[in-house]
Design a protein around this motif. Structure first.
Motif, PDB file in Angstrom:
ATOM      1  N   LEU A  53       0.486  -1.414  -0.010  1.00 43.90           N
ATOM      2  CA  LEU A  53      -0.017  -0.105   0.535  1.00 43.90           C
ATOM      3  C   LEU A  53       1.283   1.350  -0.099  1.00 43.90           C
ATOM      4  O   LEU A  53       0.504   2.058  -0.871  1.00 43.90           O
ATOM      5  CB  LEU A  53      -1.458   0.410   1.179  1.00 43.90           C
ATOM      6  N   THR A  54       1.721   1.235   0.409  1.00 45.04           N
ATOM      7  CA  THR A  54       2.525   2.632   0.573  1.00 45.04           C
ATOM      8  C   THR A  54       4.070   2.330   0.522  1.00 45.04           C
ATOM      9  O   THR A  54       4.161   3.192  -0.515  1.00 45.04           O
ATOM     10  CB  THR A  54       2.992   2.376   2.060  1.00 45.04           C
ATOM     11  N   GLY A  55       4.158   1.320  -0.239  1.00 47.81           N
ATOM     12  CA  GLY A  55       5.888   1.900  -1.035  1.00 47.81           C
ATOM     13  C   GLY A  55       7.206   1.881   0.538  1.00 47.81           C
ATOM     14  O   GLY A  55       7.940   1.806  -0.434  1.00 47.81           O
ATOM     15  N   LEU A  56       6.530   1.660   1.224  1.00 45.41           N
ATOM     16  CA  LEU A  56       7.792   1.805   2.393  1.00 45.41           C
ATOM     17  C   LEU A  56       7.647   0.759   3.562  1.00 45.41           C
ATOM     18  O   LEU A  56       6.760  -0.534   2.750  1.00 45.41           O
ATOM     19  CB  LEU A  56       6.792   2.733   3.455  1.00 45.41           C
ATOM     20  N   VAL A  57       8.279   0.591   4.647  1.00 49.38           N
ATOM     21  CA  VAL A  57       8.981  -0.810   5.342  1.00 49.38           C
ATOM     22  C   VAL A  57       8.303  -0.491   6.615  1.00 49.38           C
ATOM     23  O   VAL A  57       8.180   0.556   6.925  1.00 49.38           O
ATOM     24  CB  VAL A  57      10.590  -0.549   5.154  1.00 49.38           C
ATOM     25  N   LEU A  58       7.905  -1.255   7.616  1.00 44.71           N
ATOM     26  CA  LEU A  58       7.239  -1.770   8.266  1.00 44.71           C
ATOM     27  C   LEU A  58       8.310  -0.974   9.649  1.00 44.71           C
ATOM     28  O   LEU A  58       9.301  -2.256   9.904  1.00 44.71           O
ATOM     29  CB  LEU A  58       6.503  -2.839   9.117  1.00 44.71           C
ATOM     30  N   ASP A  59       8.927   0.055   9.490  1.00 41.93           N
ATOM     31  CA  ASP A  59      10.361   0.618  11.086  1.00 41.93           C
ATOM     32  C   ASP A  59       9.714   2.109  11.464  1.00 41.93           C
ATOM     33  O   ASP A  59       8.615   2.423  10.843  1.00 41.93           O
ATOM     34  CB  ASP A  59      10.922   0.857   9.926  1.00 41.93           C
ATOM     35  N   PRO A  60      10.058   2.235  12.429  1.00 40.06           N
ATOM     36  CA  PRO A  60       9.957   3.044  13.544  1.00 40.06           C
ATOM     37  C   PRO A  60      10.425   4.202  12.807  1.00 40.06           C
ATOM     38  O   PRO A  60      10.187   5.132  13.250  1.00 40.06           O
ATOM     39  CB  PRO A  60       9.865   2.660  14.942  1.00 40.06           C
ATOM     40  N   TYR A  61      11.521   4.208  11.961  1.00 32.79           N
ATOM     41  CA  TYR A  61      11.457   5.200  11.046  1.00 32.79           C
ATOM     42  C   TYR A  61      10.503   6.021  10.604  1.00 32.79           C
ATOM     43  O   TYR A  61      11.331   7.506  11.212  1.00 32.79           O
ATOM     44  CB  TYR A  61      12.580   4.665  10.289  1.00 32.79           C
ATOM     45  N   PHE A  62       9.701   5.633  10.350  1.00 30.12           N
ATOM     46  CA  PHE A  62       8.250   6.351   9.187  1.00 30.12           C
ATOM     47  C   PHE A  62       6.984   6.798  10.453  1.00 30.12           C
ATOM     48  O   PHE A  62       7.694   6.686  11.688  1.00 30.12           O
ATOM     49  CB  PHE A  62       7.391   5.675   8.605  1.00 30.12           C
ATOM     50  N   SER A  63       6.413   7.441  10.433  1.00 29.24           N
ATOM     51  CA  SER A  63       5.924   8.390  11.251  1.00 29.24           C
ATOM     52  C   SER A  63       4.415   7.375  12.325  1.00 29.24           C
ATOM     53  O   SER A  63       4.331   8.171  13.189  1.00 29.24           O
ATOM     54  CB  SER A  63       5.222   9.549  10.434  1.00 29.24           C
ATOM     55  N   ALA A  64       3.829   7.006  11.428  1.00 32.34           N
ATOM     56  CA  ALA A  64       2.662   6.002  12.614  1.00 32.34           C
ATOM     57  C   ALA A  64       3.145   5.627  13.329  1.00 32.34           C
ATOM     58  O   ALA A  64       2.578   5.611  14.702  1.00 32.34           O
ATOM     59  CB  ALA A  64       1.972   5.725  11.163  1.00 32.34           C
ATOM     60  N   PRO A  65       4.039   4.633  12.914  1.00 26.52           N
ATOM     61  CA  PRO A  65       4.645   3.615  14.342  1.00 26.52           C
ATOM     62  C   PRO A  65       4.873   4.628  15.766  1.00 26.52           C
ATOM     63  O   PRO A  65       4.061   4.363  16.774  1.00 26.52           O
ATOM     64  CB  PRO A  65       5.920   3.031  14.456  1.00 26.52           C
ATOM     65  N   LYS A  66       5.312   5.615  15.917  1.00 27.94           N
ATOM     66  CA  LYS A  66       5.586   6.859  16.458  1.00 27.94           C
ATOM     67  C   LYS A  66       4.593   7.590  17.193  1.00 27.94           C
ATOM     68  O   LYS A  66       4.244   8.408  18.305  1.00 27.94           O
ATOM     69  CB  LYS A  66       6.468   7.768  16.003  1.00 27.94           C
ATOM     70  N   MET A  67       3.224   7.752  16.148  1.00 29.50           N
ATOM     71  CA  MET A  67       2.069   8.504  16.034  1.00 29.50           C
ATOM     72  C   MET A  67       1.871   7.344  17.486  1.00 29.50           C
ATOM     73  O   MET A  67       1.301   7.969  18.836  1.00 29.50           O
ATOM     74  CB  MET A  67       1.493   9.315  15.048  1.00 29.50           C
ATOM     75  N   ARG A  68       1.638   6.174  17.162  1.00 33.66           N
ATOM     76  CA  ARG A  68       0.942   5.518  17.843  1.00 33.66           C
ATOM     77  C   ARG A  68       1.721   5.617  19.500  1.00 33.66           C
ATOM     78  O   ARG A  68       1.108   5.587  20.847  1.00 33.66           O
ATOM     79  CB  ARG A  68       1.027   4.349  17.156  1.00 33.66           C
ATOM     80  N   TRP A  69       3.002   4.847  19.666  1.00 31.25           N
ATOM     81  CA  TRP A  69       3.714   5.319  20.488  1.00 31.25           C
ATOM     82  C   TRP A  69       3.260   6.182  21.263  1.00 31.25           C
ATOM     83  O   TRP A  69       3.156   6.410  22.518  1.00 31.25           O
ATOM     84  CB  TRP A  69       5.679   5.562  20.067  1.00 31.25           C
ATOM     85  N   ILE A  70       3.467   7.609  20.358  1.00 32.12           N
ATOM     86  CA  ILE A  70       3.210   8.543  21.664  1.00 32.12           C
ATOM     87  C   ILE A  70       1.252   8.758  22.198  1.00 32.12           C
ATOM     88  O   ILE A  70       1.449   8.771  23.597  1.00 32.12           O
ATOM     89  CB  ILE A  70       2.830  10.400  20.682  1.00 32.12           C
ATOM     90  N   ARG A  71       0.392   8.140  21.481  1.00 37.65           N
ATOM     91  CA  ARG A  71      -0.949   7.684  22.353  1.00 37.65           C
ATOM     92  C   ARG A  71      -0.510   6.793  23.014  1.00 37.65           C
ATOM     93  O   ARG A  71      -1.472   7.129  24.337  1.00 37.65           O
ATOM     94  CB  ARG A  71      -1.657   7.271  21.138  1.00 37.65           C
TER      95      ARG A  71
END
Length: 478
Positions: free
Chosen positions: A119-137
């Motif tokens: 879907l994204t062309g990216l790797v599932l990795d905390p480098y990208f934004s969404a995992p850090k957004m979830r971590w903040i929450r």
């Protein structure tokens, strides 16, 4: 026309005033120092980010002494924070792209990695934004909104609630093919109730600001690395650049087709300009100038300006894998650690400095080879920008190990110049990317001096050293 272009980066904020011909009339810089925490945390003070934007921008505007026509803003890409949309006040520190504390969140979703990449062309990795957004929450606050820093800075400057397409494509929440927030991805990261910003083009005027004097249009929003790709006129598929800053970032232009990498690299939006979306494939070296700063903190050098004076003529068998914050593409191992190997009692600081620079170059050479594989043809040249291009030792090592000429961009301001080009296109509908960026000649060209066999032998040994730093390396598993 005169553009105030601001590059809000990890190690500092730079503001320039540039005219329509690309001439820089004024420069102002404000340093920033991220906080490196135990457990892989990397944070910045959001107020310091905003203050640096305002201070650098106002200083550059005053120094230029010319009427301004617009403000452009390049951003870090994947750094996030929570903030109050009513007051604009930050509710958390800014969690920097280097932060690894969301690793368990990615591990828990490892079964979805293939779908995420599709879907994204990216790797599932905390480098990208969404995992850090979830971590903040999960760890810090459920209040306010959680966004990348560009959205917060733009809101503080103009009241708008937006992000540009290139930044959104680094989030793991954007569908790469339609460039829209994707409900499946949003739910995967448990962000279904979040208010997400409007996605805009890099030549959209998103509002106005009085932060730097008279009311001015705010436009030219773009990720810092994509801005440099534009400034260096990497407009045709197969052209590539590497920025040597806090990390080293190699991007290769794909054109209008969002081809997914088969090599462990990331595909994202380069920019949306003139109604057209272009894509790029990229790979990252997490520590470049930050590794040099580490050398300085240890007392081996006084700073980056001493690299070439201290570096030995050769590493004398010493190899360095500069994985001080883990390894990114194509390994994607946040737990990888840095190493020096091949040392003896005769090893001196000059050998260590040389080995570290060659280690950065070796990792970029690996990325260049993978980008060529994704493009279907090897890269023929590599354009280079960023502070570390001042190191002749590093640039020559890069040409030697990648076995292609390295062309150094003549200005140290590639990122803000790319943002300024976007702003110029926003103001003048007759401009296209090629015209807005103008022509340029390299300030230096480094041709490979090593024979291909020597480069291949070095990279083979370096790759073995890199594999040994991985958290689950093949030697341990056998």
């Amino acid at each position: 026309m005169h553009i105030l272009a601001i590059d809000q980066g990890t190690s500092g904020t730079k503001a320039i005033v540039v005219d329509a011909a690309g001439k820089v009339l004024a420069i102002a810089e404000e340093g920033l120092r991220p906080r490196y925490l135990d457990g892989g945390g990397v944070e910045q003070d959001p107020q310091a980010l905003l203050d640096s934007v305002l201070t650098a921008g106002r200083r550059a505007a005053a120094e230029a002494g010319v009427p301004l026509d617009a403000v452009a803003l390049a951003n870090q890409g994947e750094t996030v924070l929570a903030w109050d949309p009513r007051t604009g006040e930050p509710l958390t520190p800014a969690i920097v792209w280097q932060d690894r504390r969301a690793e368990p969140l990615c591990a828990a979703r490892a079964g979805h990695a293939g779908r995420v990449a599709e879907l994204t062309g990216l790797v599932l990795d905390p480098y990208f934004s969404a995992p850090k957004m979830r971590w903040i929450r999960d760890e810090l606050t459920t209040e306010g909104v959680v966004t990348t820093t560009d959205t917060w800075l733009v809101h503080r400057l103009s009241g708008a609630f937006v992000t540009d397409a290139s930044t959104a494509s680094r989030s793991l929440l954007l569908g790469l093919d339609d460039a829209r927030w994707n409900d499946e991805l949003v739910e995967l990261f448990g962000l279904g109730g979040e208010r997400l910003p409007e996605i805009v083009a890099s030549d959209d005027v998103v509002g106005t600001t009085r932060a730097f004097g008279p009311e001015l249009p705010l436009t030219g929003l773009i990720v810092d690395q994509q801005a440099a790709l534009l400034a260096e006129a990497c407009l045709e598929a197969g052209t590539a650049k590497c920025t040597y800053g806090t990390g080293a970032f190699l991007l290769a232009q794909l054109g209008t087709t969002p081809a997914r990498s088969a090599s462990g690299l990331a595909t994202s939006i380069a920019w949306r300009l003139r109604g057209e979306t272009r894509y790029c494939v990229d790979g990252q070296v997490y520590t470049a100038a930050s590794a040099v700063r580490w050398l300085a903190d240890l007392g081996l050098i006084s700073g980056a300006g001493e690299l070439d004076a201290v570096a030995a003529p050769s590493g004398d068998g010493v190899l360095c894998v500069p994985a001080l914050a883990g390894l990114a593409a194509p390994w994607w191992d946040s737990a990888a650690t840095a190493s020096f190997t091949g040392m003896t009692l005769s090893t001196g600081r000059g050998h260590l400095v040389r080995a570290l620079l060659e280690g950065v170059a070796a990792q970029v050479a690996a990325l260049a080879e993978l980008a060529g594989a994704d493009l279907g043809a090897p890269l023929t040249r590599l354009r280079a920008d960023g502070g570390l291009t001042r190191s002749r030792v590093l640039m020559q090592a890069q040409a030697d190990l990648a076995q292609i000429p390295v062309e150094v961009y003549p200005s140290p301001h590639a990122t803000p110049l790319g943002a300024a080009a976007c702003a110029l296109m926003a103001l003048d509908p007759t401009l296209d990317p090629a015209t807005a960026t103008g022509g340029w000649l390299p300030s230096a060209v480094y041709e490979p001096a090593w024979p291909a066999e020597r480069a291949a032998g070095y990279l083979e040994r370096w790759q073995a050293a890199a594999r040994a730093t991985l958290s689950a390396n093949p030697e341990e598993q056998s």
